[in-house]
Design an enzyme around this catalytic site. Structure first.
Site, PDB file in Angstrom:
ATOM      1  N   GLY A   1       0.836  -1.189   0.000  1.00  0.00           N
ATOM      2  CA  GLY A   1       0.000   0.000   0.000  1.00  0.00           C
ATOM      3  C   GLY A   1       0.864   1.229   0.000  1.00  0.00           C
TER       4      GLY A   1
ATOM      5  N   PHE B   1       2.507   8.821   4.418  1.00  0.00           N
ATOM      6  CA  PHE B   1       3.804   8.811   5.075  1.00  0.00           C
ATOM      7  C   PHE B   1       4.822   7.940   4.344  1.00  0.00           C
ATOM      8  CE2 PHE B   1       0.712   9.599   8.530  1.00  0.00           C
ATOM      9  CZ  PHE B   1       1.106  10.889   8.823  1.00  0.00           C
TER      10      PHE B   1
ATOM     11  N   VAL C   1       4.418   1.012   1.703  1.00  0.00           N
ATOM     12  CA  VAL C   1       4.563  -0.151   2.569  1.00  0.00           C
ATOM     13  C   VAL C   1       4.783  -1.384   1.706  1.00  0.00           C
ATOM     14  CG1 VAL C   1       3.509  -1.522   4.375  1.00  0.00           C
ATOM     15  CG2 VAL C   1       2.985   0.897   4.216  1.00  0.00           C
TER      16      VAL C   1
ATOM     17  N   LYS D   1       7.729  -0.244   6.186  1.00  0.00           N
ATOM     18  CA  LYS D   1       7.243   1.070   5.759  1.00  0.00           C
ATOM     19  C   LYS D   1       8.452   1.929   5.411  1.00  0.00           C
ATOM     20  CE  LYS D   1       3.761   4.289   6.433  1.00  0.00           C
ATOM     21  NZ  LYS D   1       2.385   4.220   6.804  1.00  0.00           N
TER      22      LYS D   1
ATOM     23  N   ASP E   1      -4.753  10.402  11.761  1.00  0.00           N
ATOM     24  CA  ASP E   1      -5.135   9.852  10.455  1.00  0.00           C
ATOM     25  C   ASP E   1      -5.874   8.531  10.616  1.00  0.00           C
ATOM     26  OD1 ASP E   1      -5.407   9.932   7.735  1.00  0.00           O
ATOM     27  OD2 ASP E   1      -3.397   9.211   7.284  1.00  0.00           O
TER      28      ASP E   1
END
Ligand SMILES: *[C@@H]1O[C@H](CO)[C@@H](O)[C@H](O)[C@H]1NC(C)=O
Ligand SMILES: *[C@@H]1O[C@H](CO)[C@@H](O)[C@H](O)[C@H]1NC(C)=O
Ligand SMILES: *[C@@H]1O[C@H](CO)[C@@H](O)[C@H](O)[C@H]1NC(C)=O
Ligand SMILES: *[C@@H]1O[C@H](CO)[C@@H](O)[C@H](O)[C@H]1NC(C)=O
Ligand SMILES: *[C@@H]1O[C@H](CO)[C@@H](O)[C@H](O)[C@H]1NC(C)=O
Ligand SMILES: *[C@@H]1O[C@H](CO)[C@@H](O)[C@H](O)[C@H]1NC(C)=O
Ligand SMILES: *[C@@H]1O[C@H](CO)[C@@H](O)[C@H](O)[C@H]1NC(C)=O
Ligand SMILES: *[C@@H]1O[C@H](CO)[C@@H](O)[C@H](O)[C@H]1NC(C)=O
Ligand SMILES: *[C@@H]1O[C@H](CO)[C@@H](O)[C@H](O)[C@H]1NC(C)=O
Ligand SMILES: *[C@@H]1O[C@H](CO)[C@@H](O)[C@H](O)[C@H]1NC(C)=O
Ligand SMILES: *[C@@H]1O[C@H](CO)[C@@H](O)[C@H](O)[C@H]1NC(C)=O
Ligand SMILES: *[C@@H]1O[C@H](CO)[C@@H](O)[C@H](O)[C@H]1NC(C)=O
Length: 815
Positions: free
Chosen positions: A508, A512, A515, A529, A626
């Site tokens: 995904g 930020f 991933v 990440k 978030d």
């Protein structure tokens, strides 16, 4: 050689003419009701017909002669039906080479205006060809008039549509839909070349654009169907007499019968005749989703059709103007014009409307065309495919103002759109932060305790040991008093685990960073990440933050296993959860039924406990900032785990309550005070939780488009206020057993989304109210702080009408 065959050819031709005369009309032989013209090969027929049993509404038209389902491709007198039960009605070919439909009294009902005299009368004729074209031929065989130039609602192979609307001939080639299924008269939907920009085709509902096909680029090809029918369909461009272009439909040999029509419902539909089922099968239809509707999102926004539920987003570098996308988006940073600007490449986009088409430009010239003019907002470049040799194939499109009706395609049909933005670095970071986050999707609980991965900085904290350069070492001094066992992994191991961050390992992408799924040596699955470069923190601060965040441990939080710093790379390593995120279940038509109410209630309670822990039970006070369905991951027991927490800290916003100009978060989940003033607190998370709660109950996205309601919150409020809250509940949940619980949850959701932060409950009360069924719930106040959208454009007016209604949703009609 050719000469040898010529006499034979002429002979055959004359044979055909003499024995097969019923494909034509001559002045001496009119067509009477009951008669038919059949094309030479028997493919099409022309004659009188009526759609009802009443002979008082009869038409002259062309239909397929060789298929059982009567299907009309052309109608002469669609708006002037005639009566056939009185003798005298006929379709006649005059000496002046016109085709005339006369009623019993001799009045002209319909006629062609070929305006060319056949000269001397005699052998000119009207011929119905096997292509379905009805042609008036002069004596020398040239076509004086063709039904293909006077379309009704249907395109068949050989027909061309104009890509410009400037000339009269082009307007005759507009398609006009039937009024109803049994009424062929001209309806409100029409389609044709567009006056605002050449090279595109638009469907209108009345005068309002309904669907717009992207600027012309090339061919459309279709492959093999399930019944092994296989064919290619081309749409080619041909030049007209002037500057105008036409697109022409062509199909490969052996293709089934293809018919494209503008249906009375407004849908532009491609059908093929299916021999097996002996019926028409639809294979493409436009608009096919809400995203395809003209200007579904406002200016500078685009509709993302790659999402399971289509949703509006701002173009990169833009932010929403209102609380939804009805007013579109505005620049986060004004253009500097000149060297201060740069162009972002947005892939697989549908080109927006209202472009200027500039001919004869190379790609670089096209770029210059846009960058040299400060009013230019975007450009796109392509080569026209399938064109005839007379046409300049370069296609430079530039936009001089608003970008409207943009869409992100999930397939290969889109093209690159080069968007002008201010090149300040802050801008770039904000862009990524606002993107919808499909975050860490993470899995298997590792048997072992935490594995700490630490990178030693290459070249910085360096002692010159080359072998150590790539190692993510664990510096014992920094964790001296933590009794954790830290295995060391190198950055290289992470490279190997993620195949050098290969795209197919991508789980995904979020604000930020991206991933990736990784498999460590020994087969342990992790989610890695890779933080985007926007972090404002230095290495040491980052390290400290991560160590703090790693200490947060709760069964409803995704476990952070370690991190790695390598040059300017910052990586976080999480547990991997295979069941993906909540949104993948909730908003998926088939998978949502896997979540029954007990499972959903368990998720709601788990998320609430996780947030409560972040807010108040951990050693730090963490505001998530978030929260959303895609940030809730599910473990093998469908137990929720919140991901992406602490990101705000890592990204340098650890204050408890601040007014920030950098609004990070996901639209729809942002509380009014955060979205409007940039002020956030634990109550911003409460708001997002409320939205999530309503989504979980209803399986509707906060961003979904609802009839009569600006958003999910307004819809939920309206139902709840009328005592019909249960109507919100997703139909795949059986409500009978737990109605009480469901309605409580909706009320709780509405409590959380109240406008004033102080009115929203703390997470501790929320957890209490969820756990204790008898705890009283306060009555929520009506959430008013959003706009009522209605984005409508009227092409004839050219002004964009927007209206804002932040008064009261109670004025809205209930469903
Ligand atoms: C037309 O007539 C046929 C046969 O008489 C009948 O089956 C059909 O229902 C009629 N259709 C309509 C629309 O009246
Ligand atoms: C049309 O031509 C036919 C014979 O060619 C002739 O008899 C007839 O008078 C002509 N009609 C008109 C209106 O010119
Ligand atoms: C077609 O447009 C006219 C005028 O705008 C309107 O009165 C009529 O209701 C429309 N018909 C349909 C079927 O939408
Ligand atoms: C077409 O426009 C009319 C109003 O002019 C509206 O009532 C109707 O819903 C529209 N049709 C579609 C399919 O949007
Ligand atoms: C389509 O072709 C494949 C391979 O030739 C065959 O196995 C299959 O049965 C065919 N399907 C139909 C519906 O004819
Ligand atoms: C296309 O542009 C080139 C210069 O860029 C010019 O020489 C040429 O004549 C142009 N062709 C047409 C057809 O305008
Ligand atoms: C920029 O484009 C606009 C619209 O085509 C035009 O009016 C204007 O003169 C152009 N400006 C420059 C500097 O070329
Ligand atoms: C990983 O990919 C980057 C660029 O994508 C490349 O520069 C680098 O050499 C690759 N590393 C390995 C170990 O393949
Ligand atoms: C969740 O994951 C486990 C293990 O992969 C699997 O057995 C289970 O079926 C998954 N549940 C759902 C609802 O997909
Ligand atoms: C944030 O702004 C609001 C009003 O805009 C103000 O009342 C509040 O004091 C500000 N908070 C901080 C921490 O600056
Ligand atoms: C549930 O709430 C009620 C009313 O506030 C209270 O009397 C009761 O003690 C609570 N039960 C539990 C188990 O906390
Ligand atoms: C377009 O519509 C707006 C709002 O309805 C109106 O104020 C404006 O005068 C119209 N413009 C034209 C050119 O008709």
């Amino acid at each position: 050689m050719a000469y040898l065959y010529l006499p034979v050819f002429i002979f055959l031709l004359s044979m055909a003419c003499s024995c097969q005369s019923d494909d034509r009309l001559t002045p001496a032989k009119p067509l009477l009701p009951g008669d038919m013209l059949i094309s030479h090969g028997g493919v099409f027929a022309l004659g009188f017909f009526s759609l009802t049993n009443s002979s008082s509404s009869s038409y002259v038209g062309i239909w397929y002669n060789n298929i059982p389902e009567r299907t009309y491709v052309w109608i002469a007198n669609r708006d002037n039906p005639i009566t056939t039960d009185v003798p005298g009605t006929k379709l006649a070919f005059t000496n002046s080479s016109d085709l005339v439909l006369l009623d019993s009294t001799g009045h002209t009902i319909w006629m062609t205006r070929s305006s060319i005299s056949a000269g001397g009368g005699g052998t000119a004729a009207v011929v119905l060809l096997d292509s379905g074209n009805l042609v008036i031929q002069s004596i020398d065989g040239t076509a004086i008039w063709e039904s293909f130039d006077h379309l009704t609602d249907t395109v068949i192979p050989g027909v061309s549509l104009s890509l410009s609307s400037s000339d009269a001939a082009a307007s005759a080639r507009r398609l006009v839909a039937w009024k109803g299924p049994d009424d062929p008269s001209s309806g409100n939907f029409s389609m044709g070349g567009d006056s605002s920009s050449d090279l595109q085709i638009v469907t209108w509902n009345g005068t309002r654009p309904f669907w717009r096909r992207a600027a012309w680029g090339g061919e459309v090809t279709f492959g093999t169907f399930e019944d092994n029918t296989s064919f290619t369909m081309y749409e080619t461009i041909t030049g007209g007499t002037g500057d105008d272009y036409y697109i022409k439909l062509t199909v490969s040999d052996g293709a089934p019968i293809i018919r494209v029509s503008l249906d009375y419902t407004g849908l532009f539909t491609y059908r093929r005749w299916n021999l097996k089922t002996s019926s028409w099968t639809v294979f493409v239809q436009f608009p096919s989703s809400a995203c395809d509707r003209y200007a579904f999102c406002g200016p500078f926004a685009y509709c993302d059709s790659t999402e399971t539920v289509p949703s509006c987003k701002c173009l990169d570098g833009f932010e929403p103007i209102g609380l939804d996308f009805s007013q579109g988006c505005r620049r986060k940073e004004e253009l500097k014009c000149g060297d201060g600007d740069t162009f972002l490449t947005l892939p697989t986009m549908k080109t927006p409307d209202k472009f200027l088409y500039i001919k004869n430009r190379s790609f670089d010239q096209c770029t210059a065309e846009c960058s040299n003019n400060c009013s230019c907002t975007a450009y796109a470049y392509d080569n026209l495919q399938n064109v005839d040799s007379t046409i300049d194939t370069t296609r430079c499109l530039v936009w001089m103002g608003e970008l409207i009706d943009a869409e992100k395609f999930g397939n290969t049909f889109g093209e690159n759109l080069y968007l002008r933005v201010s090149s300040s670095p802050v801008n770039k970071m904000k862009n990524t932060v606002l993107k919808i986050v499909l975050p860490a999707m993470i899995t298997f609980l590792l048997l072992t305790t935490c594995i700490w991965l630490l990178c030693k900085l290459r070249g910085k904290h360096q002692t010159g040991n080359v072998q150590n350069n790539l190692l993510c070492l664990n510096p014992p001094n920094e964790f001296g008093n933590e009794n954790l066992d830290f295995p060391s992994f190198s950055f290289e191991d992470i490279i190997i685990a993620t195949n050098n961050f290969s795209d197919y390992k991508l789980l995904g992408e979020g604000g930020f960073g991206k991933v990736y799924k990784g498999v460590l040596e020994g087969g342990k699955e992790v989610a890695v990440k890779r933080l985007s470069k926007g972090s404002v923190q230095g290495i040491q601060e980052f390290r400290n933050e991560v160590v703090l965040i790693a200490k947060l441990q709760h069964r409803n939080l995704v476990r952070l296993l370690g991190f790695c710093i390598h040059e300017d790379e910052k990586l976080l390593i999480y547990e991997y959860l295979p069941n993906k995120s909540l949104d993948a279940f909730l908003f998926d038509a088939t998978r949502k039924s896997l979540l029954d109410w007990p499972a959903r209630f368990k998720i709601i309670k788990g998320v609430a406990r996780g947030i409560l822990y972040l807010h108040q039970d951990s050693r730090l006070t963490i505001i998530h900032r978030d929260l959303k369905a895609s940030n809730i991951l599910l473990d093998t027991d469908m137990c929720p785990k919140i991901s992406d927490f602490g990101m705000a800290r890592i990204f340098g916003g650890s204050e408890r309550q601040v007014n920030t100009t950098r609004v990070a978060g996901t639209y729809g989940y942002m509380s009014p005070e955060y979205a409007m003033q940039g002020s956030f607190s634990v109550k911003s998370d409460t708001y997002a939780f409320g939205v999530l709660l309503l989504e979980i109950v209803s399986s509707l996205k906060i961003s979904s488009s609802l009839i009569n309601f600006p958003n999910l919150i307004a819809y939920a409020w309206s139902l709840w206020k009328d005592g019909n809250a249960w109507e919100l509940v997703d139909s795949s949940i059986s409500v009978s057993c737990s109605l009480q619980e469901l309605v409580r949850c909706i009320q709780l959701g509405l409590l959380c989304v109240q406008d004033h932060p102080n009115a929203r409950p703390l997470m501790s009360s929320i957890v209490f109210m969820l756990e204790n069924e008898t705890a009283p719930l306060p009555t929520p106040r009506e959430p008013l702080y959003f706009t009522v959208r209605n984005y409508e454009t009227d092409r004839s007016n050219e002004s964009v009408q927007r209206y804002l209604n932040n008064m009261s949703i109670t004025t809205l009609e209930a469903r």
